[in-house]
Motif scaffolding. Structure first.
Motif, PDB file in Angstrom:
ATOM      1  N   LEU A  37      -0.933  27.131 142.811  1.00 62.46           N
ATOM      2  CA  LEU A  37      -0.895  27.120 141.445  1.00 62.46           C
ATOM      3  C   LEU A  37      -2.240  26.620 140.399  1.00 62.46           C
ATOM      4  N   LYS A  93      -7.912  32.171 136.836  1.00 60.11           N
ATOM      5  CA  LYS A  93      -7.664  32.941 135.680  1.00 60.11           C
ATOM      6  C   LYS A  93      -8.219  32.328 134.193  1.00 60.11           C
ATOM      7  N   LEU A 124      -3.234  26.031 132.824  1.00 55.95           N
ATOM      8  CA  LEU A 124      -4.103  27.217 132.760  1.00 55.95           C
ATOM      9  C   LEU A 124      -4.704  27.621 131.439  1.00 55.95           C
ATOM     10  N   LYS A 125      -3.814  27.433 130.320  1.00 55.19           N
ATOM     11  CA  LYS A 125      -4.076  27.610 128.984  1.00 55.19           C
ATOM     12  C   LYS A 125      -5.005  26.442 128.621  1.00 55.19           C
ATOM     13  N   THR A 160       3.540  29.974 126.605  1.00 59.98           N
ATOM     14  CA  THR A 160       4.029  28.861 127.408  1.00 59.98           C
ATOM     15  C   THR A 160       5.591  28.888 127.510  1.00 59.98           C
ATOM     16  N   TYR A 204      -5.427  29.211 141.100  1.00 56.38           N
ATOM     17  CA  TYR A 204      -5.161  30.244 140.512  1.00 56.38           C
ATOM     18  C   TYR A 204      -5.332  30.135 139.134  1.00 56.38           C
ATOM     19  N   GLY A 205      -4.845  29.090 138.657  1.00 55.61           N
ATOM     20  CA  GLY A 205      -4.749  28.658 137.095  1.00 55.61           C
ATOM     21  C   GLY A 205      -6.274  28.634 136.601  1.00 55.61           C
ATOM     22  N   LYS A 206      -7.146  27.946 137.625  1.00 56.53           N
ATOM     23  CA  LYS A 206      -8.593  27.764 137.357  1.00 56.53           C
ATOM     24  C   LYS A 206      -9.370  29.124 137.197  1.00 56.53           C
ATOM     25  N   THR A 234       6.287  26.661 137.496  1.00 59.55           N
ATOM     26  CA  THR A 234       5.393  27.523 137.181  1.00 59.55           C
ATOM     27  C   THR A 234       4.776  27.533 135.836  1.00 59.55           C
ATOM     28  N   GLY A 249       2.407  25.078 135.277  1.00 59.18           N
ATOM     29  CA  GLY A 249       0.915  25.484 135.611  1.00 59.18           C
ATOM     30  C   GLY A 249       0.362  26.443 134.685  1.00 59.18           C
ATOM     31  N   LEU A 250       1.342  27.085 133.850  1.00 59.90           N
ATOM     32  CA  LEU A 250       0.856  27.823 132.985  1.00 59.90           C
ATOM     33  C   LEU A 250       0.224  27.151 131.580  1.00 59.90           C
TER      34      LEU A 250
END
Length: 207
Positions: free
Chosen positions: A131, A138, A192-193, A158, A134-136, A185, A188-189
């Motif tokens: 997670l 994205k 990501l933001k 979110t 992939y977050g980095k 999840t 994690g979002l």
């Protein structure tokens, strides 16, 4: 695979997931391509369906729905729903995207009935690591496209994902791991933001 004389191995410096797949397409010598990730497997039913479909193809590319697995057990009610093109004619398209790359094609599509087995997470630590990775990626992808940060996007998206993937499934889920992974999840979002905002701010400071 090493014992099969028909199997060939190629090595290439990793750039991103899309470029790796596009390079692999250049090595293919047959008319049809079947793309599988290392953590994906074909069930016997799906294998037979592929063979039958290729006798008289009704499309140029085929979507596969996937069943996610956690610790070798299928997961349900997590909000993790997707389908990807895994079987397609050669030379009808190219992959695009730094992460969760998509095949952009020119042709007709259809969806196979049987699902692809996806051994997504070996354990909880591997889930968190994937997670974050992939977050980095994205976040970098969004920043490279020039998308602007807005606080409403940050908390609104979110919050939506939390309600959709956690709160909603909480009332119907049958497996405890489903709600726990859905919660992570959502977290994690948020991560990501935050990274997205960091890259944008850093870029502005360097200009």
């Amino acid at each position: 695979a090493l014992k099969n004389k028909k199997v060939r191995f190629y090595k290439h410096t990793f750039e991103n997931y899309a470029s790796q797949r596009n390079i692999a397409l250049q090595y293919a010598t047959y008319d049809w391509i079947l793309f599988l990730d290392a953590d994906e497997r074909l069930s016997e039913a799906l294998k037979e369906e592929i063979f039958e479909e290729l006798k008289h193809p009704k499309a140029d590319a085929f979507f596969f729905n996937r069943t996610y697995y956690y610790k070798n057990k299928p997961m349900y009610f997590t909000g993790l729903k997707d389908k990807n093109i895994r079987l397609f004619r050669k030379n009808i398209g190219q992959y695009s995207g730094l992460v969760h790359e998509k095949l952009i094609i020119e042709g007709t599509t259809a969806t196979l009935k049987n699902k692809l087995i996806h051994y997504s997470y070996a354990d909880f630590n591997s889930y968190k690591l994937k997670l974050a990775t992939y977050g980095k990626l994205k976040a970098k992808e969004k920043f490279s496209k020039g998308e602007t940060y807005h606080i409403l996007k940050h908390y609104g998206h979110t919050g939506y994902c939390f309600l959709n993937r956690y709160h909603h499934t909480l009332y119907i889920q049958k497996h405890r791991v489903s709600s726990v992974l859905s919660l992570y999840t959502q977290s994690g979002l948020y991560f990501l933001k935050s990274l997205y905002f960091f890259f944008q701010t850093l870029g502005n400071l360097l200009i």
